[in-house]
Scaffold this motif. Structure first.
Motif, PDB file in Angstrom:
ATOM      1  N   MET A   1       0.849  -1.195   0.000  1.00  0.00           N
ATOM      2  CA  MET A   1       0.000   0.000   0.000  1.00  0.00           C
ATOM      3  C   MET A   1       0.883   1.243   0.000  1.00  0.00           C
ATOM      4  O   MET A   1       1.891   1.302   0.701  1.00  0.00           O
ATOM      5  CB  MET A   1      -0.894  -0.005   1.240  1.00  0.00           C
ATOM      6  N   ILE A   2       0.501   2.235  -0.792  1.00  0.00           N
ATOM      7  CA  ILE A   2       1.256   3.482  -0.901  1.00  0.00           C
ATOM      8  C   ILE A   2       0.322   4.674  -0.716  1.00  0.00           C
ATOM      9  O   ILE A   2      -0.907   4.526  -0.791  1.00  0.00           O
ATOM     10  CB  ILE A   2       1.974   3.596  -2.266  1.00  0.00           C
ATOM     11  N   ASP A   3       0.906   5.845  -0.481  1.00  0.00           N
ATOM     12  CA  ASP A   3       0.119   7.073  -0.372  1.00  0.00           C
ATOM     13  C   ASP A   3       0.930   8.191  -1.014  1.00  0.00           C
ATOM     14  O   ASP A   3       1.976   8.581  -0.508  1.00  0.00           O
ATOM     15  CB  ASP A   3      -0.181   7.398   1.092  1.00  0.00           C
ATOM     16  N   LEU A   4       0.423   8.713  -2.124  1.00  0.00           N
ATOM     17  CA  LEU A   4       1.136   9.733  -2.892  1.00  0.00           C
ATOM     18  C   LEU A   4       0.437  11.090  -2.849  1.00  0.00           C
ATOM     19  O   LEU A   4       0.602  11.909  -3.757  1.00  0.00           O
ATOM     20  CB  LEU A   4       1.308   9.267  -4.346  1.00  0.00           C
ATOM     21  N   HIS A   5      -0.337  11.333  -1.795  1.00  0.00           N
ATOM     22  CA  HIS A   5      -1.009  12.626  -1.640  1.00  0.00           C
ATOM     23  C   HIS A   5      -1.171  12.899  -0.151  1.00  0.00           C
ATOM     24  O   HIS A   5      -2.171  12.516   0.473  1.00  0.00           O
ATOM     25  CB  HIS A   5      -2.360  12.616  -2.350  1.00  0.00           C
ATOM     26  N   VAL A   6      -0.182  13.587   0.425  1.00  0.00           N
ATOM     27  CA  VAL A   6      -0.128  13.813   1.870  1.00  0.00           C
ATOM     28  C   VAL A   6       0.355  15.233   2.147  1.00  0.00           C
ATOM     29  O   VAL A   6       1.253  15.737   1.460  1.00  0.00           O
ATOM     30  CB  VAL A   6       0.831  12.799   2.534  1.00  0.00           C
ATOM     31  N   HIS A   7      -0.219  15.867   3.170  1.00  0.00           N
ATOM     32  CA  HIS A   7       0.164  17.230   3.530  1.00  0.00           C
ATOM     33  C   HIS A   7       0.734  17.287   4.947  1.00  0.00           C
ATOM     34  O   HIS A   7       0.286  16.564   5.837  1.00  0.00           O
ATOM     35  CB  HIS A   7      -1.039  18.163   3.414  1.00  0.00           C
ATOM     36  N   SER A   8       1.692  18.181   5.135  1.00  0.00           N
ATOM     37  CA  SER A   8       2.351  18.334   6.432  1.00  0.00           C
ATOM     38  C   SER A   8       2.286  19.784   6.891  1.00  0.00           C
ATOM     39  O   SER A   8       1.640  20.630   6.262  1.00  0.00           O
ATOM     40  CB  SER A   8       3.814  17.889   6.324  1.00  0.00           C
ATOM     41  N   THR A   9       2.997  20.074   7.967  1.00  0.00           N
ATOM     42  CA  THR A   9       3.062  21.440   8.485  1.00  0.00           C
ATOM     43  C   THR A   9       3.789  22.391   7.537  1.00  0.00           C
ATOM     44  O   THR A   9       3.816  23.604   7.787  1.00  0.00           O
ATOM     45  CB  THR A   9       3.773  21.449   9.845  1.00  0.00           C
ATOM     46  N   ALA A  10       4.359  21.872   6.452  1.00  0.00           N
ATOM     47  CA  ALA A  10       4.970  22.748   5.448  1.00  0.00           C
ATOM     48  C   ALA A  10       3.914  23.464   4.614  1.00  0.00           C
ATOM     49  O   ALA A  10       4.225  24.414   3.889  1.00  0.00           O
ATOM     50  CB  ALA A  10       5.908  21.959   4.533  1.00  0.00           C
ATOM     51  N   SER A  11       2.652  23.020   4.711  1.00  0.00           N
ATOM     52  CA  SER A  11       1.551  23.753   4.075  1.00  0.00           C
ATOM     53  C   SER A  11       0.372  23.780   5.040  1.00  0.00           C
ATOM     54  O   SER A  11       0.463  24.405   6.098  1.00  0.00           O
ATOM     55  CB  SER A  11       1.185  23.170   2.701  1.00  0.00           C
ATOM     56  N   ASP A  12      -0.713  23.087   4.731  1.00  0.00           N
ATOM     57  CA  ASP A  12      -1.897  23.191   5.587  1.00  0.00           C
ATOM     58  C   ASP A  12      -2.169  21.925   6.384  1.00  0.00           C
ATOM     59  O   ASP A  12      -3.277  21.711   6.865  1.00  0.00           O
ATOM     60  CB  ASP A  12      -3.130  23.576   4.765  1.00  0.00           C
ATOM     61  N   GLY A  13      -1.141  21.080   6.541  1.00  0.00           N
ATOM     62  CA  GLY A  13      -1.287  19.910   7.392  1.00  0.00           C
ATOM     63  C   GLY A  13      -0.972  20.259   8.836  1.00  0.00           C
ATOM     64  O   GLY A  13      -0.389  21.303   9.128  1.00  0.00           O
ATOM     65  N   PHE A  14      -1.336  19.359   9.738  1.00  0.00           N
ATOM     66  CA  PHE A  14      -1.126  19.609  11.165  1.00  0.00           C
ATOM     67  C   PHE A  14      -0.133  18.628  11.787  1.00  0.00           C
ATOM     68  O   PHE A  14       0.060  18.641  13.000  1.00  0.00           O
ATOM     69  CB  PHE A  14      -2.467  19.548  11.905  1.00  0.00           C
ATOM     70  N   CYS A  15       0.507  17.798  10.963  1.00  0.00           N
ATOM     71  CA  CYS A  15       1.524  16.869  11.446  1.00  0.00           C
ATOM     72  C   CYS A  15       2.848  17.181  10.753  1.00  0.00           C
ATOM     73  O   CYS A  15       2.875  17.511   9.566  1.00  0.00           O
ATOM     74  CB  CYS A  15       1.139  15.422  11.145  1.00  0.00           C
ATOM     75  N   SER A  16       3.926  17.063  11.488  1.00  0.00           N
ATOM     76  CA  SER A  16       5.246  17.316  10.913  1.00  0.00           C
ATOM     77  C   SER A  16       5.642  16.153  10.012  1.00  0.00           C
ATOM     78  O   SER A  16       5.095  15.041  10.135  1.00  0.00           O
ATOM     79  CB  SER A  16       6.282  17.465  12.026  1.00  0.00           C
ATOM     80  N   PRO A  17       6.595  16.364   9.107  1.00  0.00           N
ATOM     81  CA  PRO A  17       7.085  15.253   8.285  1.00  0.00           C
ATOM     82  C   PRO A  17       7.564  14.070   9.127  1.00  0.00           C
ATOM     83  O   PRO A  17       7.333  12.913   8.761  1.00  0.00           O
ATOM     84  CB  PRO A  17       8.228  15.888   7.498  1.00  0.00           C
ATOM     85  N   LEU A  18       8.227  14.349  10.251  1.00  0.00           N
ATOM     86  CA  LEU A  18       8.683  13.276  11.135  1.00  0.00           C
ATOM     87  C   LEU A  18       7.510  12.471  11.681  1.00  0.00           C
ATOM     88  O   LEU A  18       7.533  11.229  11.685  1.00  0.00           O
ATOM     89  CB  LEU A  18       9.483  13.864  12.305  1.00  0.00           C
TER      90      LEU A  18
END
Length: 299
Positions: A1-18
């Motif tokens: 399983m893969i996920d190629l559409h994810v957002h982080s705190t670098a834009s409008d996400g609320f989780c850091s890349p880590l």
């Protein structure tokens, strides 16, 4: 399983890349692309967090585009490391544009009498300054201060086109963005086509037009696409000889909480690794003979 559409705190996400890498490892994702809006700022941190771990990281970004009377974005995937500096320049230009949008949106809300300061939206709960401020950050503050009862309420009224706090946001033309992605070695994928509000022949004609500009594929797999719509999109890209990509559109926090990393909305995603393989290889090897029939199994 893969996920190629994810957002982080670098834009409008609320989780850091880590944090995203840790979550991805917990659910045993094979591959992950961070596709922050108009930004690659989180990619380096993502790669550092994933180094030595059993997960493949793909360069990515979701770029804003202008197309008349249509909500549209294009995802860039698999950009060569040597060309990421060009995407960083794109990011810097977009951050300037986003700051203007933020200031105008904040002014409108304050004019309504809402007790919202720049600091409320510019800093997260840990006191870290956000790289960019977007609608989910405003929605999160409105929700926590009791001005709205649900996030959907804000997106459908306050920030919707025609809503009281809608701000015209004019990014680069879609053909120019697609050309930019391709000129810098990336794969160009139309994100969540359902958001265009176009259906049947109209959406097919749009795919044809965008393919003429160099678009490589369409995001068939997305949390907001029901099974019947995925089937229609798959039939269309098969007819046009295009590839696909897809992902959860995970943001974390109060932003689209129904979209879970890897598995989407109510476990409606199970994107196989073959989708990524095709993205990595189609330019040199062409589309695999059994590509579309294999995708049918995951619709």
């Amino acid at each position: 399983m893969i996920d190629l559409h994810v957002h982080s705190t670098a834009s409008d996400g609320f989780c850091s890349p880590l944090e995203i890498v840790d979550m991805a490892l917990d659910i045993k994702l094979e591959a992950l692309a961070l596709t922050d809006h108009d930004a690659i700022a989180g990619v380096e941190e993502l790669k550092k967090a994933a180094k030595g771990k059993n997960i493949e990281i793909i360069n990515g970004a979701e770029l804003s585009v202008y197309y008349p009377d249509t909500d549209m974005e294009v995802i860039a995937l698999n950009m060569p490391d040597k060309n990421m500096k060009e995407f960083k320049k794109f990011q810097e230009e977009e951050f300037i544009r986003r700051k203007r949008v933020t200031d105008k949106r904040l002014s409108i809300l304050q004019g309504w009498g809402y007790d919202i300061s720049y600091e409320d939206v510019a800093f997260d709960e840990k006191g870290n300054e956000r790289m960019q401020i977007r609608r989910p950050h405003f929605v999160d503050v409105l929700l926590k201060k009791g001005y709205i009862k649900t996030t959907g309420e804000a997106y459908k009224t306050i920030f919707a086109k025609g809503g009281g706090s809608y701000v015209e946001n004019r990014p680069k033309d879609v053909k120019d963005v697609i050309r930019f992605i391709k000129d810098n070695g990336g794969v160009a994928i139309l994100a969540h086509p359902v958001h265009t509000k176009k259906v049947d022949q109209e959406i097919f004609d749009l795919f044809v037009e965008l393919k003429g500009y160099g678009l490589d594929g369409v995001e068939v797999f997305h949390s907001s696409h029901p099974k019947d719509l995925r089937q229609k999109y798959l039939e269309m890209i098969k007819e046009l000889g295009m590839i696909t990509a897809g992902g959860s559109d995970f943001h974390g926090g109060t932003a689209h909480p129904e979209n879970k990393l890897g598995t989407g909305k109510n476990n409606n995603l199970n994107i196989p690794y073959m989708v990524l393989e095709e993205i990595l290889n189609f330019r040199t090897k062409g589309i695999s003979a059994n590509y579309y029939s294999e995708l049918e199994k995951y619709i």
